[in-house]
Design a protein around this motif. Structure first.
Motif, PDB file in Angstrom:
ATOM      1  N   GLU A 279       0.809  -1.215   0.000  1.00  0.00           N
ATOM      2  CA  GLU A 279       0.000   0.000   0.000  1.00  0.00           C
ATOM      3  C   GLU A 279       0.841   1.263   0.000  1.00  0.00           C
ATOM      4  O   GLU A 279       0.508   2.245  -0.664  1.00  0.00           O
ATOM      5  CB  GLU A 279      -0.953  -0.004   1.200  1.00  0.00           C
ATOM      6  CG  GLU A 279      -1.840   1.239   1.296  1.00  0.00           C
ATOM      7  CD  GLU A 279      -2.685   1.464   0.045  1.00  0.00           C
ATOM      8  OE1 GLU A 279      -2.977   2.628  -0.278  1.00  0.00           O
ATOM      9  OE2 GLU A 279      -3.043   0.478  -0.632  1.00  0.00           O
ATOM     10  N   GLU A 280       1.966   1.252   0.757  1.00  0.00           N
ATOM     11  CA  GLU A 280       2.772   2.480   0.824  1.00  0.00           C
ATOM     12  C   GLU A 280       3.343   2.849  -0.539  1.00  0.00           C
ATOM     13  O   GLU A 280       3.535   4.026  -0.861  1.00  0.00           O
ATOM     14  CB  GLU A 280       3.896   2.351   1.861  1.00  0.00           C
ATOM     15  CG  GLU A 280       4.939   1.271   1.568  1.00  0.00           C
ATOM     16  CD  GLU A 280       4.540  -0.075   2.190  1.00  0.00           C
ATOM     17  OE1 GLU A 280       5.432  -0.918   2.361  1.00  0.00           O
ATOM     18  OE2 GLU A 280       3.340  -0.257   2.482  1.00  0.00           O
ATOM     19  N   HIS A 281       3.628   1.854  -1.392  1.00  0.00           N
ATOM     20  CA  HIS A 281       4.110   2.133  -2.747  1.00  0.00           C
ATOM     21  C   HIS A 281       2.947   2.287  -3.733  1.00  0.00           C
ATOM     22  O   HIS A 281       3.023   3.073  -4.680  1.00  0.00           O
ATOM     23  CB  HIS A 281       5.034   1.012  -3.221  1.00  0.00           C
ATOM     24  CG  HIS A 281       6.236   0.836  -2.366  1.00  0.00           C
ATOM     25  ND1 HIS A 281       7.162   1.833  -2.122  1.00  0.00           N
ATOM     26  CD2 HIS A 281       6.673  -0.250  -1.661  1.00  0.00           C
ATOM     27  CE1 HIS A 281       8.116   1.398  -1.320  1.00  0.00           C
ATOM     28  NE2 HIS A 281       7.841   0.126  -1.018  1.00  0.00           N
ATOM     29  N   ALA A 282       1.870   1.547  -3.484  1.00  0.00           N
ATOM     30  CA  ALA A 282       0.716   1.622  -4.377  1.00  0.00           C
ATOM     31  C   ALA A 282       0.110   3.018  -4.399  1.00  0.00           C
ATOM     32  O   ALA A 282      -0.384   3.483  -5.429  1.00  0.00           O
ATOM     33  CB  ALA A 282      -0.342   0.597  -3.959  1.00  0.00           C
ATOM     34  N   ALA A 283       0.133   3.718  -3.238  1.00  0.00           N
ATOM     35  CA  ALA A 283      -0.437   5.063  -3.173  1.00  0.00           C
ATOM     36  C   ALA A 283       0.292   6.014  -4.116  1.00  0.00           C
ATOM     37  O   ALA A 283      -0.321   6.844  -4.799  1.00  0.00           O
ATOM     38  CB  ALA A 283      -0.385   5.589  -1.736  1.00  0.00           C
TER      39      ALA A 283
ATOM     40  N   ALA B   9      -1.270   7.824  -7.453  1.00  0.00           N
ATOM     41  CA  ALA B   9      -1.225   9.267  -7.693  1.00  0.00           C
ATOM     42  C   ALA B   9      -0.679   9.563  -9.086  1.00  0.00           C
ATOM     43  O   ALA B   9      -1.164  10.460  -9.795  1.00  0.00           O
ATOM     44  CB  ALA B   9      -0.381   9.951  -6.629  1.00  0.00           C
ATOM     45  N   LEU B  10       0.338   8.788  -9.508  1.00  0.00           N
ATOM     46  CA  LEU B  10       0.877   8.959 -10.862  1.00  0.00           C
ATOM     47  C   LEU B  10      -0.183   8.624 -11.908  1.00  0.00           C
ATOM     48  O   LEU B  10      -0.332   9.329 -12.921  1.00  0.00           O
ATOM     49  CB  LEU B  10       2.107   8.081 -11.056  1.00  0.00           C
ATOM     50  CG  LEU B  10       3.396   8.514 -10.340  1.00  0.00           C
ATOM     51  CD1 LEU B  10       4.474   7.456 -10.515  1.00  0.00           C
ATOM     52  CD2 LEU B  10       3.874   9.857 -10.874  1.00  0.00           C
ATOM     53  N   GLY B  11      -0.911   7.530 -11.654  1.00  0.00           N
ATOM     54  CA  GLY B  11      -1.973   7.158 -12.592  1.00  0.00           C
ATOM     55  C   GLY B  11      -3.044   8.229 -12.687  1.00  0.00           C
ATOM     56  O   GLY B  11      -3.538   8.533 -13.785  1.00  0.00           O
ATOM     57  N   ASP B  12      -3.406   8.818 -11.548  1.00  0.00           N
ATOM     58  CA  ASP B  12      -4.405   9.893 -11.573  1.00  0.00           C
ATOM     59  C   ASP B  12      -3.896  11.103 -12.353  1.00  0.00           C
ATOM     60  O   ASP B  12      -4.651  11.740 -13.099  1.00  0.00           O
ATOM     61  CB  ASP B  12      -4.750  10.313 -10.136  1.00  0.00           C
ATOM     62  CG  ASP B  12      -5.497   9.224  -9.377  1.00  0.00           C
ATOM     63  OD1 ASP B  12      -6.029   8.309 -10.025  1.00  0.00           O
ATOM     64  OD2 ASP B  12      -5.521   9.289  -8.121  1.00  0.00           O
ATOM     65  N   ALA B  13      -2.606  11.418 -12.180  1.00  0.00           N
ATOM     66  CA  ALA B  13      -2.030  12.545 -12.910  1.00  0.00           C
ATOM     67  C   ALA B  13      -2.025  12.285 -14.407  1.00  0.00           C
ATOM     68  O   ALA B  13      -2.309  13.178 -15.225  1.00  0.00           O
ATOM     69  CB  ALA B  13      -0.606  12.811 -12.411  1.00  0.00           C
TER      70      ALA B  13
END
Length: 332
Positions: free
Chosen positions: A171-175, A179-183
């Protein structure tokens, strides 16, 4: 009357006898044609025609037409005393006495060379404008196509890879990957909006404006009134659409409007457009707020041979009015 005729300089006004010989001469005739009265009276008026027109019998046909119909009018080349040519508007009127017998002709000539040159220059400017508009729109379509078919598709693929990576990470890396995917998704959305704005939507001017209103004016009530008699020439439609696009973009971004109305109408051989909103109005005294894109809209309209204006008091909304001639330019 003689003093009036003799003093006029903008028109050559003189009389011919029934055979076409000059019997009077005014100051305008001397100014335009270069002959003094002493030099020209008694000469046949065919001396003012180019030799090819004289050989074709044009001066005599003009007199015959005037004698038959009472009046003959044309525009064409005429020759001055020094041999140079000028473009003339010519009217020949038959003069008859009380018994109806032909006594001669009145002839009025005006030099239209400068007006004709200006008209040709405007026509050439219009042709250049049409070519520039067409070149600009081709480049817009090319960029929109490249953005859609290359850049957007590549970024969509990157976004899908990021989403796939996200599923297998702690989860700590998935977040961070999320965020990159959302950008990436947000950037794709902006690029799609850019590609849409670069294209001319719809199959005609009214359809294009309607499509733009539907897509871009979310949250703003809009009305489109179409009073066009028909579809204007392509370069005119593109020019009008781009000015509308800029005006509506400013409404959406800066006006804070609740409602906007666009009116398209055929007027004076062109297209008249009015864009009205109920937003903040013009916030600077001279209306030269950079957010309104005044320079670009005005230059587009005036380059096309039209006019553009803006008005609106602070807090009372803004109205953009412009008119563009809808004349199809001749192709060379």
């Amino acid at each position: 009357m003689e003093l009036l005729v003799q003093s006029i300089r903008d028109y050559a006004i003189f009389m011919l006898d029934p055979r076409g010989r000059i019997v009077s001469w005014n100051a305008g005739a001397q100014h335009i044609k270069g002959y003094t009265a002493e030099e020209i009276i008694g000469s046949h008026f065919s001396v003012f025609y180019p030799h090819e027109d004289v050989a074709a019998g044009k001066p005599f046909r003009g007199l015959e037409a005037a004698a038959a119909d009472g009046r003959w009018e044309e525009e064409g080349w005429r020759v001055r005393k020094d041999g140079t040519r000028f473009w003339a508007s010519v009217v020949i009127t038959a003069l008859r006495d009380g018994r109806g017998e032909l006594r001669g002709f009145g002839k009025v000539t005006r030099d239209l060379t400068e007006r004709r040159s200006m008209a040709r220059a405007l026509d050439e400017r219009g042709l250049l404008l049409a070519r520039l508009v067409q070149a600009q729109e081709r480049e817009r379509r090319r960029i929109a196509s490249d953005v859609h078919d290359d850049t957007i598709q590549s970024m969509v693929a990157v976004g899908m890879r990021l989403r796939a990576m996200e599923d297998g990470l702690p989860e700590e890396h998935a977040a961070g990957v999320r965020a990159l995917g959302d950008a990436v998704e947000a950037a794709v959305g902006r690029l799609r909006d850019l590609a849409f704005r670069l294209r001319l939507p719809g199959e005609g001017l009214a359809e294009g404006v309607a499509s733009y209103l539907e897509r871009e004016m979310a949250g703003v009530a809009y009305e489109l009134v179409n009073r066009l008699d028909g579809e204007p020439p392509a370069e005119t439609a593109i020019t009008v659409f781009r000015i509308c696009q800029e005006a509506l973009t400013n409404v959406r971004k800066h006006a804070g409007a609740v409602a906007v109305a666009v009116e398209l109408a055929s007027l004076d051989g062109g297209v008249h457009v009015r864009v009205r909103d109920d937003g903040v109005g013009i916030t600077r005294r001279d209306g030269r707020d950079g957010h309104f894109g005044l320079i670009e809209m005005r230059e587009r309209a005036e380059t096309a041979g039209g006019w553009w204006s803006i008005r609106g008091a602070p807090g009372a909304g803004t109205t953009v009015d412009f008119w563009v001639p809808a004349v199809a330019r001749r192709r060379s």
